[in-house]
Scaffold this motif. Structure first.
Motif, PDB file in Angstrom:
ATOM      1  N   ALA A 124       0.823  -1.099  -0.148  1.00 34.87           N
ATOM      2  CA  ALA A 124      -0.226  -0.021  -0.018  1.00 34.87           C
ATOM      3  C   ALA A 124       0.865   1.100   0.087  1.00 34.87           C
ATOM      4  O   ALA A 124       0.572   2.291  -0.668  1.00 34.87           O
ATOM      5  N   ALA A 125       1.951   1.465   0.948  1.00 33.20           N
ATOM      6  CA  ALA A 125       2.828   2.419   0.878  1.00 33.20           C
ATOM      7  C   ALA A 125       3.475   2.736  -0.494  1.00 33.20           C
ATOM      8  O   ALA A 125       3.714   3.747  -0.823  1.00 33.20           O
ATOM      9  N   LEU A 126       4.040   1.751  -1.226  1.00 31.95           N
ATOM     10  CA  LEU A 126       4.478   1.575  -2.485  1.00 31.95           C
ATOM     11  C   LEU A 126       3.526   2.160  -3.656  1.00 31.95           C
ATOM     12  O   LEU A 126       4.100   3.178  -4.217  1.00 31.95           O
ATOM     13  N   VAL A 127       2.456   1.696  -3.625  1.00 29.65           N
ATOM     14  CA  VAL A 127       1.434   1.994  -4.662  1.00 29.65           C
ATOM     15  C   VAL A 127       1.217   3.751  -4.344  1.00 29.65           C
ATOM     16  O   VAL A 127       1.012   4.356  -5.302  1.00 29.65           O
ATOM     17  N   THR A 128       1.084   4.126  -2.848  1.00 31.20           N
ATOM     18  CA  THR A 128       0.785   5.477  -2.618  1.00 31.20           C
ATOM     19  C   THR A 128       1.899   6.323  -3.056  1.00 31.20           C
ATOM     20  O   THR A 128       1.757   7.377  -3.703  1.00 31.20           O
ATOM     21  N   LEU A 129       3.248   5.862  -2.935  1.00 28.33           N
ATOM     22  CA  LEU A 129       4.383   6.327  -3.524  1.00 28.33           C
ATOM     23  C   LEU A 129       4.236   6.794  -5.070  1.00 28.33           C
ATOM     24  O   LEU A 129       4.497   7.689  -5.537  1.00 28.33           O
ATOM     25  N   ILE A 130       4.037   5.652  -5.864  1.00 24.19           N
ATOM     26  CA  ILE A 130       3.725   5.759  -7.212  1.00 24.19           C
ATOM     27  C   ILE A 130       2.674   6.820  -7.500  1.00 24.19           C
ATOM     28  O   ILE A 130       2.794   7.719  -8.449  1.00 24.19           O
ATOM     29  N   GLY A 131       1.511   6.676  -6.921  1.00 24.89           N
ATOM     30  CA  GLY A 131       0.491   7.679  -7.086  1.00 24.89           C
ATOM     31  C   GLY A 131       0.941   9.350  -6.788  1.00 24.89           C
ATOM     32  O   GLY A 131       0.541  10.165  -7.604  1.00 24.89           O
ATOM     33  N   VAL A 132       1.623   9.364  -5.521  1.00 29.73           N
ATOM     34  CA  VAL A 132       2.051  10.603  -5.572  1.00 29.73           C
ATOM     35  C   VAL A 132       3.010  11.341  -6.770  1.00 29.73           C
ATOM     36  O   VAL A 132       2.683  12.466  -7.083  1.00 29.73           O
ATOM     37  N   ALA A 190      -7.855  12.254  -3.074  1.00 29.12           N
ATOM     38  CA  ALA A 190      -7.964  10.709  -3.085  1.00 29.12           C
ATOM     39  C   ALA A 190      -6.494  10.641  -2.683  1.00 29.12           C
ATOM     40  O   ALA A 190      -6.233   9.508  -1.796  1.00 29.12           O
ATOM     41  N   LEU A 191      -5.384  11.178  -3.129  1.00 32.97           N
ATOM     42  CA  LEU A 191      -4.135  11.077  -2.383  1.00 32.97           C
ATOM     43  C   LEU A 191      -3.763  11.415  -1.052  1.00 32.97           C
ATOM     44  O   LEU A 191      -3.100  10.654  -0.391  1.00 32.97           O
ATOM     45  N   SER A 192      -4.525  12.348  -0.511  1.00 29.23           N
ATOM     46  CA  SER A 192      -4.670  12.601   0.949  1.00 29.23           C
ATOM     47  C   SER A 192      -5.075  11.353   1.757  1.00 29.23           C
ATOM     48  O   SER A 192      -4.620  11.123   2.724  1.00 29.23           O
ATOM     49  N   THR A 193      -6.168  10.817   1.133  1.00 29.24           N
ATOM     50  CA  THR A 193      -6.403   9.563   1.815  1.00 29.24           C
ATOM     51  C   THR A 193      -5.447   8.356   1.918  1.00 29.24           C
ATOM     52  O   THR A 193      -5.295   7.900   2.744  1.00 29.24           O
ATOM     53  N   MET A 194      -4.871   8.011   0.820  1.00 29.76           N
ATOM     54  CA  MET A 194      -3.769   7.195   0.546  1.00 29.76           C
ATOM     55  C   MET A 194      -2.589   7.611   1.274  1.00 29.76           C
ATOM     56  O   MET A 194      -2.010   6.729   2.186  1.00 29.76           O
ATOM     57  N   MET A 195      -2.194   8.858   1.412  1.00 28.84           N
ATOM     58  CA  MET A 195      -1.174   9.189   2.323  1.00 28.84           C
ATOM     59  C   MET A 195      -1.310   9.020   3.696  1.00 28.84           C
ATOM     60  O   MET A 195      -0.477   8.556   4.562  1.00 28.84           O
ATOM     61  N   ALA A 196      -2.579   9.411   4.138  1.00 29.49           N
ATOM     62  CA  ALA A 196      -2.741   9.236   5.787  1.00 29.49           C
ATOM     63  C   ALA A 196      -3.037   8.027   6.025  1.00 29.49           C
ATOM     64  O   ALA A 196      -2.519   7.547   7.164  1.00 29.49           O
TER      65      ALA A 196
END
Length: 885
Positions: free
Chosen positions: A117-125, A346-352
């Motif tokens: 999940a952290a990896l996909v979040t990094l790609i998304g950001v 969307a990205l803030s939800t993923m990052m948080a």
């Protein structure tokens, strides 16, 4: 028209969107959201795909590359029109698992992996940063078209736009923690903006086609001339680029964080995709139909060197159509605004969910089951984490804009974002169709693909590296994208073939591939106290009222009363999915591991569950309702039988106690009455013995009053007298009267007097009786070293009134909670109680006649009773009064 005027118009436009979103949120909170949940609103919200890239950049793309601009519309059109059934399945699976983001979906499929999940979040950001920069650049470029020698462009436009959009996203994306992450206000605003930008683009396109050119035939003739001119190579179709760009745009409509949010998270059900399957491609066709005429006429009429991305503004301005140009500017601003706001949410939800909150949980190793008044509010923590993430995401986009100097073509910045986020597509598709795909394979593929994308596409876009060299005849961008995706997919398949997933991952694979609800994993039976710990955790995240309601419904479904259900595997699985709808699957799994006391799953148990799921799915569906009803009935009978057994023993003890309580004063009265008959008894003794007789008679009268009171209430012959009273006044009187209990102890009283000034329609005397009884019990039984009583009052959404009376003692044990409102129950030493033990039973009967209720709230760090009153008493109270008048 000056840039300042357009800036003011933009502020007014944002204010209108703010009011619209606010009104929609209020309507949703009041339950009036059905009109917002229509398929047409959902379809229009998908137009967030049409960002400033498609509004401004599509014309610039067509000018530079001819028909290649169509690829950004063909990909989504093919996905929706030709494979909508696949999207429907994606929505179904996501709803089963209460998925909150693309990172949450992939991590949930591969064993609820926090690392994935952290990896996909990094790609998304990283992938979304150029896209956000594109929106900021488009607004700055659009305003520059209105600048003249006498009206220069104001400085720091991109920064102020970023600040404004961040504020909007924070206001409507982080107001509260929704259990399903849906934002009705934002969706309505996006739907309106979809109409604005479509109307603006069609207006300028129609003006160019029929107002400047002489219709479609004239435009086609201009295209023929350009195709054979010296600069017409860009109009030739290059298959490798077309294939790559169509694939990227088709992937983007599913995996870009903002598109996944509106497509999956905001979907209330999968069936609305049936209408979106044709309506959204129609919307894209309408947006793309007039791109080519604008590009061709702009190339013919505007001076050489003009920015093609601004042809939609420059053409009406060149003809003196300032009003049309202003409308076009607002359309482009709408495109940029909707994209940035939804992406930031969307990205803030993923990052948080996958960065900030897990980091906080790792740094703070505090117990999550602390008393309510001593613990930190996890809900507030998560909202603040999302606000910080929104600022960081939009700030990163502004920094990218500043780093690139704001000179990169919009289309080029868009393809950077598309190609980056496409690296999660193989893992997502494989996770939905192939049970053999594993977490290690997904991580390896995503990491390898992202590294190739970063070195070959992302860093060159920043000017920090040179583009890779490919053999002659192969486009560098298409080659880099295809290489990254090929390596990604190859590693995913090869590593998955030799890997063996853990049990949780195999259970999730079964659920995702077959689109069935995840079965509860076999687990060790959690101790009874764990239920209260889970309730405490839920209260910290969702708020006390919502958590209590979730647990009450779960207990009711098991045939139990109260707020604490049995910790069955099914309940734990449902609770974790409900929790995942707020914090994500990976974080929910980590919280459950810390608080829920869940055991591990063995491979044998896993295979048994998988076998049962494949062999008996249809039988389970047919028997589900019957078995659930039988289980509820059995649980209710078991609970009633246990309660009756205890009450039978309690009743015998109670009758013995009542006999003793009545016999003792009667014996004293009789004995001292005989003494008073002595003729030579001194006056002082006569007076003292008369006083004893009076006290014993009063004691007996109080006992008889309690018995008579509860008898009248149970028979329905009570006379209730409704009236309007200030709740604050009643609480003041109850505190004064209840102060006689445990008078030797100093209690701290915590209140909010302003919140207590609520007018209530009820019987004030009866309600006062309840308040005095509960407060007196709190003073008698609170065993804290520094005792305190907290009183909270509020209006509930139904217009009723709630009063919570909470002490900081050890509370009532789980074994006694089912009996606290029973007539024959004595939970403590009778000598300590100092009464017949009928007080809470009388309170329960009184609240029933008032149309309300009194209940014990577990998990509050002490004994807490909630007194709930309706907006007005039931009619039977008034009728009873009239009948006896």
């Amino acid at each position: 028209m000056t840039p300042e005027t357009l800036g003011a118009a933009s502020v007014v436009y944002v204010a209108l969107m703010f009011l619209l979103a606010h009104a929609a949120d209020r309507a949703a909170a009041a339950g009036r959201w059905r009109w917002m949940d229509r398929p047409v609103i959902y379809t229009l919200s998908l137009s967030v795909y049409c960002s400033a890239w498609t509004f401004y950049g599509a014309v610039g793309y067509a000018t530079r590359s001819g028909l290649e601009f169509l690829t950004i519309y063909l990909g989504p059109g093919i996905v929706f029109a030709g494979a909508w059934w696949g999207l429907r399945r994606l929505v179904r699976v996501a709803r089963l698992h209460r998925v909150t983001s693309i990172a949450d979906l992939i991590s949930s499929r591969f064993g609820k992996s926090a690392a994935l999940a952290a990896l996909v979040t990094l790609i998304g950001v990283l992938a979304s940063t150029p896209y956000i920069a594109l929106q900021l650049q488009s607004v700055s470029m659009a305003l520059s078209a209105f600048a003249t020698s006498g009206h220069p462009l104001p400085g720091n436009i991109a920064l102020w736009v970023a600040v404004g959009l961040a504020a909007f996203a924070i206001l409507f994306g982080t107001r509260n923690l929704a259990a399903n992450e849906r934002h009705h206000g934002v969706v309505i605003a996006i739907a309106v903006e979809a109409v604005v930008k479509l109307a603006a683009f069609l207006a300028v396109g129609a003006f160019v086609l029929w107002g400047i050119a002489d219709g479609p035939a004239d435009v086609l003739a201009r295209i023929d001339r350009m195709a054979v001119s010296a600069g017409g190579e860009g109009w030739q179709i290059r298959p490798e680029r077309w294939f790559t760009l169509i694939a990227l745009s088709g992937a983007a409509v599913m995996v870009l964080p903002r598109m996944f949010h509106v497509l999956v998270v905001e979907a209330s059900d999968e069936n609305r995709l049936r209408q979106a399957g044709w309506a959204f491609p129609a919307y894209l066709a309408a947006m793309s139909f007039l791109v080519l005429p604008i590009a061709v006429v702009g190339m013919d009429l505007l001076p050489r060197g003009s920015n093609p991305d601004l042809y939609v503004l420059a053409l009406p301005l060149s003809q003196g159509r300032d009003t049309l140009a202003a409308l076009v500017f607002l359309g482009g601003f709408s495109s940029a605004m909707s994209m940035v706001v939804v992406s930031a949410i969307a990205l803030s939800t993923m990052m948080a969910n996958h960065w900030l909150v897990p980091l906080w949980l790792w740094l703070r190793q505090t117990a999550l089951s602390e008393p309510a008044q001593a613990r930190e509010d996890l809900g507030t923590l998560m909202l603040n984490a999302r606000r910080l993430a929104i600022v960081a995401v939009i700030g990163a986009g502004w920094l990218y804009h500043r780093t690139t100097g704001g000179t990169t073509a919009l289309a080029a910045m868009g393809t950077v974002a598309f190609s980056g986020m496409a690296q999660v597509l193989p893992a997502m598709v494989a996770g939905l169709v192939w049970r053999g795909a594993t977490r290690r394979g997904a991580i390896a593929g995503i990491v390898a693909g992202a590294l190739i994308w970063g070195g070959a596409i992302f860093l060159p876009s920043l000017g920090l590296a040179a583009p890779p060299a490919f053999p002659a005849g192969i486009d560098a961008f298409a080659g880099a994208v295809l290489l990254a995706l090929a390596v990604n997919l190859l590693l995913l398949v090869l590593i998955s073939l030799v890997d063996f997933p853990d049990p949780t991952e195999r259970l999730q694979a079964l659920s995702f591939v077959h689109a069935i609800a995840p079965d509860a994993a076999a687990s060790e039976t959690a101790p009874a106290v764990q239920a209260e710990a889970l309730l405490t955790l839920a209260g910290r995240i969702w708020g006390n009222d919502h958590a209590l309601e979730v647990f009450r419904k779960a207990a009711e479904g098991q045939g139990k009363s109260g707020y604490l259900p049995d910790l069955t595997p099914r309940f734990l699985a449902d609770f974790e999915r409900h929790l995942a709808g707020t914090v994500g699957a990976a974080t929910a799994s980590a919280l459950m591991a810390r608080v829920g006391g869940r055991g591990s799953v063995t491979v044998a148990e896993l295979m048994e569950v998988a076998g049962e799921a494949s062999r008996a799915r249809e039988d389970n569906r047919r028997l589900e309702l019957t078995s659930a009803e039988l289980a509820r009935t059995a649980a209710m009978l078991r609970e009633s039988n246990e309660k009756l057994t205890v009450l039978s023993a309690q009743k015998d003890a109670f009758l013995g106690q009542i006999s003793h309580e009545l016999r003792t004063p009667m014996t004293s009265i009789r004995a001292f009455s005989e003494i008073l008959m002595e003729p030579d008894l001194p006056a002082a003794d006569r007076s003292r013995f008369a006083g004893i007789i009076q006290d014993e008679a009063a004691r007996m009268t109080r006992l008889l009053d309690d018995l008579l009171d509860i008898s009248v209430l149970e028979s329905g012959r009570a006379q209730l007298k409704p009236g309007v009273v200030n709740l604050h006044d009643l609480i003041e009187r109850a505190l004064a009267a209840g102060g006689a209990s445990a008078a030797g102890r100093d209690f701290a009283i915590r209140r909010n007097p302003l919140a207590e000034h609520l007018p209530v329609i009820t019987d004030p005397d009866r309600l006062l009786q309840v308040l005095i009884n509960v407060i007196s019990n709190a003073r008698k039984y609170c065993d804290a070293g520094e005792p305190a009583i907290r009183i909270d009052t509020r209006r509930n959404p139904q217009g009723g009134t709630e009063i919570d009376i909470h002490d900081n003692g050890s509370g009532i044990g789980p074994e006694n909670r089912a009996l606290i409102f029973e007539k024959f129950a004595r939970l403590d030493d009778p000598s300590r109680a100092g009464g017949a033990g009928l007080g809470l039973a009388i309170c329960k009967e009184i609240m029933g006649f008032l149309g309300g209720s009194i209940s014990y709230l577990p998990g509050q760090g002490g004994a807490c009773f909630r007194i709930a009153l309706p907006p007005r008493p039931p009619r039977r109270a008034e009728n009873a009064e009239n009948a006896t008048g």
